[in-house]
Design an enzyme around this catalytic site. Structure first.
Site, short mmCIF file in Angstrom:
data_model
loop_
_atom_site.label_atom_id
_atom_site.label_comp_id
_atom_site.label_asym_id
_atom_site.label_seq_id
_atom_site.Cartn_x
_atom_site.Cartn_y
_atom_site.Cartn_z
N THR A 24 1.06 -1.25 0.17
CA THR A 24 -0.21 0.38 0.54
C THR A 24 1.27 0.79 -0.25
O THR A 24 2.30 0.99 -0.03
CB THR A 24 -1.42 -0.28 1.68
OG1 THR A 24 0.24 0.29 2.08
CG2 THR A 24 -1.32 -1.46 1.69
N CYS A 25 -0.08 2.38 -0.23
CA CYS A 25 0.79 3.77 0.41
C CYS A 25 2.25 3.38 0.96
O CYS A 25 2.45 4.32 1.32
CB CYS A 25 0.47 5.03 -0.25
SG CYS A 25 -1.16 4.74 0.76
N ASN A 26 1.22 3.21 2.24
CA ASN A 26 1.93 3.56 3.53
C ASN A 26 2.79 2.22 4.18
O ASN A 26 3.50 2.11 4.73
CB ASN A 26 1.37 3.81 4.75
CG ASN A 26 0.38 5.56 4.91
OD1 ASN A 26 1.36 5.75 4.23
ND2 ASN A 26 -0.49 5.18 4.61
N ARG A 27 2.62 0.62 3.69
CA ARG A 27 3.24 -0.27 4.01
C ARG A 27 3.60 -1.09 2.97
O ARG A 27 3.21 -1.27 2.14
CB ARG A 27 2.69 -1.01 5.20
CG ARG A 27 1.28 -1.21 4.80
CD ARG A 27 1.04 -2.35 5.51
NE ARG A 27 0.27 -1.24 7.11
CZ ARG A 27 0.59 -1.49 8.36
NH1 ARG A 27 1.56 -2.09 8.66
NH2 ARG A 27 0.04 -0.57 8.63
N SER A 34 -2.20 1.98 11.03
CA SER A 34 -2.65 2.05 10.06
C SER A 34 -2.10 3.80 10.57
O SER A 34 -2.03 4.11 11.89
CB SER A 34 -3.72 2.38 9.96
OG SER A 34 -4.33 1.15 9.15
N GLU A 89 -8.32 3.20 10.26
CA GLU A 89 -9.14 3.43 9.03
C GLU A 89 -9.61 2.41 8.77
O GLU A 89 -8.71 1.03 8.57
CB GLU A 89 -7.55 4.27 8.04
CG GLU A 89 -6.77 3.54 7.47
CD GLU A 89 -6.89 2.61 6.47
OE1 GLU A 89 -7.75 2.55 5.82
OE2 GLU A 89 -5.75 1.62 6.56
N GLN A 124 -9.57 1.63 4.70
CA GLN A 124 -9.21 0.63 3.16
C GLN A 124 -8.27 -0.34 3.29
O GLN A 124 -8.27 -1.09 2.40
CB GLN A 124 -8.79 1.72 2.61
CG GLN A 124 -9.23 3.19 2.30
CD GLN A 124 -9.41 4.14 3.63
OE1 GLN A 124 -8.94 3.64 4.53
NE2 GLN A 124 -10.27 5.18 2.83
N GLY A 162 -2.00 8.48 -1.72
CA GLY A 162 -2.75 6.78 -1.16
C GLY A 162 -3.72 7.10 -0.69
O GLY A 162 -4.89 7.73 -1.79
#
Length: 428
Positions: A49-52, A109, A114, A116, A191
């Protein structure tokens, strides 16, 4: 348990590293196949994902598996193993299960709660199924994680956080700017939160949307879905001068927008919604004429953020579910030993009955069958209590020691295929 997690996230790496490690849909099957081909890895699933970016694997050997996952991710990112290793975290066995359950619940998150991430985890599982790299272990852990994530949402309401943050932030913007239709908005970050902000803006009538991101390709994909435009971070200053609303959520570990990115506003007000953690925008912009600055602390005061009590409730659900999952796994781990014990007993009974036939060949069929039934019932009664008890004890701390004791006392090898074969024959 042989579950392994190797990952990098917004907590451990800057955005440039995350973007380089990020796995596109085109690259995913090849990466999964390469990892699955390694002899130390029997199953593998990748979440990007955008964060992991996280790799979940069922492994035969811990150290070789960690080394292989690190090597493949480093090669994919175009960095050295040492460079990537500075940002990686590793979880194994119980800690790995707890991690994936926390991730699915939104507790791990950037914006806690969140929702998503549930869809992203479900998609990652589906991709790995398509790549034929998921077996019973990862199927079980992924489906359990998805169920726990849904339960956390249902029981605690923690999933309102992401949508609530964006909605409350835009409510604040409307109080300053008036009706949003006809306004121009710039979203910094492509993201999940950027996508959510864009979708919410569209629902509220904003059609002039610009997506700014370090990767223009990523910005372009989100902009296309919103009928907007994409720019790199280098073009932000010019866009800010012409916009009414700026929403920023990049996951960067430092400021993305310094004070000098904001020029004179004249009579045109600007609302800056900084929903990143840590902040993307220098809070000093609040001192500029015509600029209204809103960050997560402001939104928390408005009740948009998940409360400590809600986080505690979600954490309690994860802890409860984790305990149940671990108990189930320990019970399953004992099953081969119980199977082997019963197989050994069956072998002994069959051998003794054959010896009886040799000694007493004149026994009629009815008597022979009655003796065989009596012997088998006697053995079954003797085995019943220890096999039931060892399954119960397996879910207690150190429960695997009881199964090990059985293996030592009865010289059992649960891996021997004839054990299972013997049990099947006995039950047929």
């Amino acid at each position: 348990m042989s579950l392994l997690v190797v990952g990098v996230s917004y907590r451990t790496a800057p955005v440039p590293v995350l973007e380089r490690v990020s796995i596109s849909g085109d690259d995913l099957p090849k990466l999964l196949g390469e990892l699955h081909a390694d002899e130390s890895i029997s199953e593998v699933l990748a979440l990007s994902t955008c964060n992991r970016v996280e790799v979940y694997a069922d492994v035969a050997r811990f150290h070789p598996a960690v080394a292989e996952v690190t090597r493949v991710l480093a090669r994919h990112a175009g960095v050295s193993v040492a460079e990537l290793g500075e940002h990686l975290y590793v979880h194994f066995a119980e800690a790995a299960a707890e991690h994936i359950f926390s991730v699915a619940s939104g507790l791990n998150s950037m914006v806690v709660g969140e929702s998503q991430i549930l869809g992203q985890l479900r998609a990652a599982y589906a991709h790995s199924v398509d790549a034929a790299t998921v077996g019973s272990v990862l199927h079980d852990i992924a489906q359990t994680a998805l169920r726990i994530g849904k339960r956390v949402q249902a029981d605690t309401g923690i999933d309102r956080a992401g949508a609530s943050v964006v909605a409350v932030a835009l409510d604040r913007a409307e109080r300053v700017l008036g009706a949003l239709p006809g306004r121009r908005a710039v979203i910094v970050g492509a993201g999940s939160m950027g996508a959510l902000a864009g979708a919410t803006l569209r629902r509220r009538g904003v059609t002039d949307i610009v997506i700014a991101n370090r990767s223009v390709d990523h910005a372009g994909r989100l902009a296309a879905s919103l009928d907007g435009r994409a720019v790199g971070l280098g073009g932000l200053a010019g866009e800010i001068a012409e916009t009414d609303l700026l929403v920023s959520s990049t996951g960067a570990t430092g400021l993305v927008l310094e004070l000098d990115a904001f020029g004179p506003r004249a009579d045109r007000p600007l609302v800056v919604l900084d929903i990143a953690l840590p902040r993307d925008v220098d809070p000093a912009v609040a001192e500029l004429p015509g600029v209204t600055y809103v960050d997560l602390d402001t939104l928390r005061a408005d009740g948009a953020m998940v409360s400590d009590a809600e986080v505690a409730a979600a954490t309690a659900v994860v802890a409860e579910e984790l305990a149940g999952y671990l108990a189930q796994q320990q019970a399953l781990a004992v099953a081969p030993t119980v199977t082997a014990l019963r197989a050994r007993a069956t072998q002994v009974v069959d051998a003794e009955l054959l010896r009886l036939d040799a000694r007493l060949p004149a026994l009629d069929d009815a008597t022979r069958a009655a003796v065989a039934d009596s012997v088998r019932r006697a053995v079954e009664k003797v085995l019943h209590a220890p096999t039931v008890r060892v399954k119960e004890l397996a879910s207690t701390p150190g429960g695997d020691q009881y199964a090990e004791a059985l293996r030592q006392l009865f010289d059992l090898d649960p891996a021997q295929p004839e054990s299972v074969t013997a049990v099947r024959k006995a039950g047929s």
